[in-house]
Design an enzyme around this catalytic site. Structure first.
Site, PDB file in Angstrom:
ATOM      1  N   HIS A   1      -9.559   5.217  -9.111  1.00 41.37           N
ATOM      2  CA  HIS A   1      -8.360   4.381  -9.113  1.00 41.37           C
ATOM      3  C   HIS A   1      -7.337   4.893 -10.121  1.00 41.37           C
ATOM      4  O   HIS A   1      -7.005   4.241 -11.111  1.00 41.37           O
ATOM      5  CB  HIS A   1      -8.723   2.929  -9.441  1.00 41.37           C
ATOM      6  CG  HIS A   1      -8.325   1.956  -8.377  1.00 41.37           C
ATOM      7  ND1 HIS A   1      -8.835   1.987  -7.098  1.00 41.37           N
ATOM      8  CD2 HIS A   1      -7.435   0.934  -8.383  1.00 41.37           C
ATOM      9  CE1 HIS A   1      -8.304   1.023  -6.377  1.00 41.37           C
ATOM     10  NE2 HIS A   1      -7.446   0.370  -7.119  1.00 41.37           N
TER      11      HIS A   1
ATOM     12  N   ASP B   1      -0.991   1.225  -8.743  1.00 40.31           N
ATOM     13  CA  ASP B   1      -0.775   0.707  -7.398  1.00 40.31           C
ATOM     14  C   ASP B   1      -0.791   1.886  -6.429  1.00 40.31           C
ATOM     15  O   ASP B   1      -0.573   3.029  -6.823  1.00 40.31           O
ATOM     16  CB  ASP B   1       0.567  -0.024  -7.325  1.00 40.31           C
ATOM     17  CG  ASP B   1       0.731  -0.848  -6.055  1.00 40.31           C
ATOM     18  OD1 ASP B   1      -0.265  -1.032  -5.333  1.00 40.31           O
ATOM     19  OD2 ASP B   1       1.854  -1.310  -5.783  1.00 40.31           O
ATOM     20  N   GLY B   2      -1.051   1.599  -5.166  1.00 43.23           N
ATOM     21  CA  GLY B   2      -0.987   2.629  -4.139  1.00 43.23           C
ATOM     22  C   GLY B   2      -2.254   3.437  -3.955  1.00 43.23           C
ATOM     23  O   GLY B   2      -2.265   4.402  -3.188  1.00 43.23           O
ATOM     24  N   ASN B   3      -3.350   3.063  -4.625  1.00 44.51           N
ATOM     25  CA  ASN B   3      -4.572   3.865  -4.554  1.00 44.51           C
ATOM     26  C   ASN B   3      -5.169   3.903  -3.145  1.00 44.51           C
ATOM     27  O   ASN B   3      -5.670   4.942  -2.716  1.00 44.51           O
ATOM     28  CB  ASN B   3      -5.602   3.330  -5.554  1.00 44.51           C
ATOM     29  CG  ASN B   3      -5.159   3.500  -6.985  1.00 44.51           C
ATOM     30  OD1 ASN B   3      -5.202   4.593  -7.538  1.00 44.51           O
ATOM     31  ND2 ASN B   3      -4.701   2.414  -7.599  1.00 44.51           N
ATOM     32  N   GLY B   4      -5.109   2.785  -2.425  1.00 44.38           N
ATOM     33  CA  GLY B   4      -5.651   2.759  -1.082  1.00 44.38           C
ATOM     34  C   GLY B   4      -4.893   3.671  -0.145  1.00 44.38           C
ATOM     35  O   GLY B   4      -5.484   4.454   0.620  1.00 44.38           O
ATOM     36  N   ARG B   5      -3.568   3.602  -0.195  1.00 44.70           N
ATOM     37  CA  ARG B   5      -2.750   4.461   0.662  1.00 44.70           C
ATOM     38  C   ARG B   5      -2.956   5.935   0.315  1.00 44.70           C
ATOM     39  O   ARG B   5      -3.091   6.785   1.194  1.00 44.70           O
ATOM     40  CB  ARG B   5      -1.268   4.081   0.520  1.00 44.70           C
ATOM     41  CG  ARG B   5      -0.871   2.821   1.283  1.00 44.70           C
ATOM     42  CD  ARG B   5       0.440   2.233   0.778  1.00 44.70           C
ATOM     43  NE  ARG B   5       0.227   1.451  -0.431  1.00 44.70           N
ATOM     44  CZ  ARG B   5       1.204   0.970  -1.201  1.00 44.70           C
ATOM     45  NH1 ARG B   5       2.467   1.250  -0.902  1.00 44.70           N
ATOM     46  NH2 ARG B   5       0.924   0.250  -2.266  1.00 44.70           N
ATOM     47  N   MET B   6      -2.984   6.227  -0.969  1.00 46.00           N
ATOM     48  CA  MET B   6      -3.198   7.612  -1.399  1.00 46.00           C
ATOM     49  C   MET B   6      -4.588   8.097  -0.979  1.00 46.00           C
ATOM     50  O   MET B   6      -4.760   9.253  -0.550  1.00 46.00           O
ATOM     51  CB  MET B   6      -3.039   7.716  -2.909  1.00 46.00           C
ATOM     52  CG  MET B   6      -1.608   7.544  -3.398  1.00 46.00           C
ATOM     53  SD  MET B   6      -0.578   8.986  -3.040  1.00 46.00           S
ATOM     54  CE  MET B   6      -1.300  10.183  -4.171  1.00 46.00           C
ATOM     55  N   GLY B   7      -5.593   7.229  -1.092  1.00 47.03           N
ATOM     56  CA  GLY B   7      -6.943   7.606  -0.688  1.00 47.03           C
ATOM     57  C   GLY B   7      -7.022   7.915   0.800  1.00 47.03           C
ATOM     58  O   GLY B   7      -7.733   8.845   1.218  1.00 47.03           O
ATOM     59  N   ARG B   8      -6.286   7.145   1.608  1.00 43.03           N
ATOM     60  CA  ARG B   8      -6.296   7.409   3.053  1.00 43.03           C
ATOM     61  C   ARG B   8      -5.513   8.672   3.393  1.00 43.03           C
ATOM     62  O   ARG B   8      -5.865   9.390   4.327  1.00 43.03           O
ATOM     63  CB  ARG B   8      -5.778   6.182   3.799  1.00 43.03           C
ATOM     64  CG  ARG B   8      -6.748   5.000   3.735  1.00 43.03           C
ATOM     65  CD  ARG B   8      -6.309   3.829   4.581  1.00 43.03           C
ATOM     66  NE  ARG B   8      -5.181   3.105   4.033  1.00 43.03           N
ATOM     67  CZ  ARG B   8      -5.252   2.178   3.080  1.00 43.03           C
ATOM     68  NH1 ARG B   8      -6.427   1.866   2.540  1.00 43.03           N
ATOM     69  NH2 ARG B   8      -4.177   1.556   2.642  1.00 43.03           N
TER      70      ARG B   8
END
Length: 512
Positions: free
Chosen positions: A443, A447-454
């Protein structure tokens, strides 16, 4: 007579004054009865046990755990200090986990104190503390981590039971590999006559390839007249893994996780297509999925967008500089940022399709993706420009998760290690699954970790010849549950199965 709003404002001022002092735990005596009642009723504080509260957000739903998990270790420290003064410490097993940078909230925290009563105190959300009536770490055996009294590593290795090696092998290997020498451990072994523990530590050292330390422990104890028999407390080995003494704990832990989890992944994935897709055709297929991908990825994060807004952003009919209504829309700003980042990721995919190393490309380009993702919000003044500078410099918590991401000081080391592993990994499915999982495990951003991970996941999909894959918002619960199992239980199977099952699946279209 003051209005209800004025009374609530008074209570909020009192709470704000406490928080300005750095208080993250609220006691009964810190606020008046009326202030406590109003703040509790409006959801600004939440009771944990009688007389003890934590700050919360009024928009949190019933059963929401974020406020508790964010406050947990501060609460534990304050509570134990109040009960036992300085006569307590966490158990040696828990101490070792914290030394290994494992700050996950435990279901039950074990504490040692001569004032303990051997009973369980229930907190909220199923967590509790069990106070053992035993002396804790004393004087030279004790240190302090984030206001928590814990055993020093060398003392904890002797005091901990053998079960911790089987239940937490990654953390135990992380701790053992970080010991530059075992002289402090040997001194305690000799002075305490700990022949059984000496044999266990010798076996643990040999398990991680430190044969010299294993021999030193055995020969020194035998020279002192002790009968020592070497036993390996780990359930298995990690063949071929190289332990580096000078590596930061966070980096070592990420590499151990990768090595431990990787072998469970390839068999769960279909083989990539035998015939390579032309780069132009692949990139066109990615562009054709843009509206659907943006809708689902943004919706997973809680943004309210639809196909019309996403398409308007793509056509350039949206401009926060000239459109006051759009400037005020958080969702529109997120959609604009997603569009810009998507185009940047496509450029990275093009480089990978040319044959360049996907891990290296991700390392070089991911900061640019992030700047594009949040550039519109900076332009609109919703977040400060400094947010684009790089990785986070403060703590972050994942809503609804028991997993606590790495401390900010450890993020840079861990991220560097992640990209090295992606660079070196030959199996595409491992890059896909562990690239996404470990990114969100660390992490690195506020913010934005989910989008960056995808985005990272899809770059790795492209590197293996797999199609760009969309995680549908309708399957968000299963997605988050699989990530939770990987983070908390180190069980990567459900997450690997989840991603493999999406390959080639047509996601639901975005609503018009």
């Amino acid at each position: 007579m003051a209005t209800p709003q004025e009374k609530l404002a008074d209570a909020l001022e009192a709470l704000h004054a406490l928080q300005e002092q750095g208080r993250t735990v609220i006691r009964t005596q810190d606020l008046t009865r009326v202030q406590r009642e109003r703040l509790t009723r409006q959801g600004f504080i939440r009771p944990v046990i009688n007389g003890w509260y934590i700050p919360a957000r009024p928009d949190e739903t019933v059963g929401e755990t974020t406020a508790w998990y964010a406050s947990y270790w501060d609460f534990v420290s304050a509570y134990l200090e109040d009960r036992f003064g300085d006569a307590w410490s966490l158990s040696p097993e828990q101490s070792l986990l914290l030394h290994a940078e494992q700050w996950r909230v435990p279901e039950q925290l074990l504490v040692r104190s001569p004032r303990g009563r051997g009973q369980v105190t229930q907190f909220i959300h199923g967590s509790s503390v069990y106070d053992l009536r035993l002396p804790g770490a004393q004087d030279r055996d004790q240190t302090v981590l984030r206001n928590l009294r814990v055993y020093k590593v060398e003392a904890a290795l002797i005091a901990a039971g053998p079960g911790v090696y089987a239940t937490h092998p990654t953390e135990m290997r992380t701790v053992l590999a970080g010991q530059r020498d075992f002289s402090a451990v040997l001194e305690r072994l000799l002075n305490g006559g700990h022949s059984v523990i000496a044999g266990r530590l010798a076996g643990a050292c040999r398990n991680i390839g430190r044969d010299g330390e294993a021999v030193e422990i055995l020969e020194t104890m035998r020279a002192a007249g002790y009968d020592v028999r070497e036993t390996d407390p780990f359930a298995g080995r990690l063949p071929g893994f190289v332990y580096r003494r000078d590596e930061p704990p966070a980096s070592r832990r990420i590499r151990l996780m990768w090595q431990t989890l990787r072998d469970d992944i390839p068999a769960r994935f279909p083989a990539p297509a035998h015939q390579a897709v032309a780069p132009r055709d692949y990139l066109q297929a990615v562009e054709d999925l843009y509206v659907t991908d943006a809708y689902h990825s943004l919706s997973i994060e809680g943004y309210r967008v639809d196909a019309a807004l996403i398409d308007r952003v793509r056509r350039g009919d949206w401009n926060p500089e000239s459109n006051d209504e759009d400037r005020r829309q958080r969702d529109a700003l997120a959609a604009r940022g997603y569009h810009d980042a998507f185009q940047a990721v496509k450029a990275s995919v093009a480089r990978v399709l040319e044959g360049q190393n996907a891990g290296r490309i991700a390392d070089e380009d991911h900061r640019g993706w992030y700047r594009q993702l949040f550039g519109p919000s900076v332009t609109a003044g919703l977040i400060p420009a400094g947010a684009l500078a790089g990785y986070r410099n403060g703590p972050v918590y994942i809503r609804g998760s028991r997993h606590t991401p790495l401390n900010p000081d450890a993020v840079r080391d861990a991220m560097g290690t992640l990209f090295e592993l992606l660079d070196e990994e030959a199996e595409p499915s491992v890059r896909v699954v562990l690239g996404h999982f470990i990114f969100v495990y660390i992490h690195p951003y506020l913010d934005g970790n989910g989008r960056m991970g995808r985005f990272l996941m899809n770059l790795m999909f492209a590197s293996g010849g797999y199609p760009w894959t969309v995680i549908p918002v309708q399957r968000r619960q299963a997605y988050m549950a699989a990530l939770e199992q990987a983070s908390v239980d180190q069980n990567i199977g459900p997450f690997a199965d989840f991603l493999a099952g999406l390959i080639g699946e047509t996601p639901p279209a975005a609503p018009a």
